[in-house]
Design a protein around this motif. Sequence first.
Motif: not given
Length: 447
Positions: A31, A70-71, A73, A401-404, A410, A413
């Motif tokens: 991440g 975190a893939r 994220g 977080w999925t993104a920012d 966002s 997760t």
Amino acid sequence: MNLLKTITVATAALALSATAALAQTYAITNGRILTGTETIERGTVVIRDGRIAAVGATATIPAGAQVIDARGGVIAPGFVAVDSGLGGVEVSALSDTNDLRQNSNSLSAAFDLSWGLDPDSFTLPVARLGGITRAIVVPQHPGSGGGHAHEMETAGVGEGGLQSPGLFAGQAAAIHLAEGSDILVRPRVAMVAPFGDAGADVAGGARGAEYTLIREILREVRLYAANRAAYDRGDLRPLSLSRADLEALIPVTQGRMPLIVTVHRAADIRNVLRLAREENLDIILDGAEEGWRVADEIAAAGVPVLLDALANLPQSFEVRGATMENAARLNAAGVMIAIKGSEGSVHRAREARYNAGNAVAHGLPYEAAIAAITVNPARIFGLESQFGGLRPGVAADVVVWTADPLEPLSQPTAIFINGQPQPLASRGLELRDRYRQRTALPPAYRN
């Protein structure tokens, strides 16, 4: 690595909840890391025994750790809500659910709201889903960020009593938002007082009256502190405050407890800075919508500011100069800022990240915005060694977080507080799920 079990973000929350009692070491990998002071484009955060053990692009994953992917994220510190009412109020309009205000005529500065905190408040999970893991809870007063506070419902206002009106609203407390029966981190982290229009109203209608009364109270507190034995014998002249209030204000007069000063217009900010300088007070400005006009003076005094990044309307003569560039201008001048949630940071506490994002849109550097909702609040209240960022040794308050996280779409997760995974649920979501399917409706709702 063959001893490690990689868990995808989609299933992390369920897996962590089921194994929290067994697994005390976690590694969040793959991440973008926001530490609160810098950005690491791709790295790992290691959590061990409730604290951050390692952070970085080359952090080693301990054998046996539970790994969260975190893939791509974002891994961020938990956010800190300031000027908040979390845990102290459920429904603002119902006085019996509000422990942030009181109207005793004989109590003001000694009001300690930490005794009324509710760990089962429905507001806590909602705020937690917005990335909030800690909060500075403050008493309400006329003009406070909490809103819904009226002069006749606030400490010291009324007829009679030892001090009418009361110039101090009481003492703030620091809390965490983890599930459990004890959310208190530290009581009495600051004293709170209104200035400007609100302070003038409490003092009798004029700003000059408040400053005169405040300075007289500070003199009385110092007199009491130096002559406790005489006070006990009844040999000290009558004082305007109760003993409880006098005791509560001693650390303020000695500079050991910060005074949160709610103030708005530039002229009032200058006067508050002068008062702090002459009385040797450690102050924190709250509001300061016209702070940008005196930013250099605030910076020179080393005074931090708690601000609403969305305040931009001249809704009173106090805030004629309000602008959404206030955060950026104060930061550029070297002022330490903390960005608040909306409307008292209770039911809308989760919007602190949106407000920080709006501040970025109006000129505040991105990393400064992240600091304003993570490390800066901890620093302002002397709690930096305990929480506020991602660095070894501090409490593991971590949100994936999925993104920012400053982007509204966002979503978190995984959420850790003190190194323990928290459920991604709230009463609102539970009600949504309950009534989403007609088969889930209780009997009375099926027709």
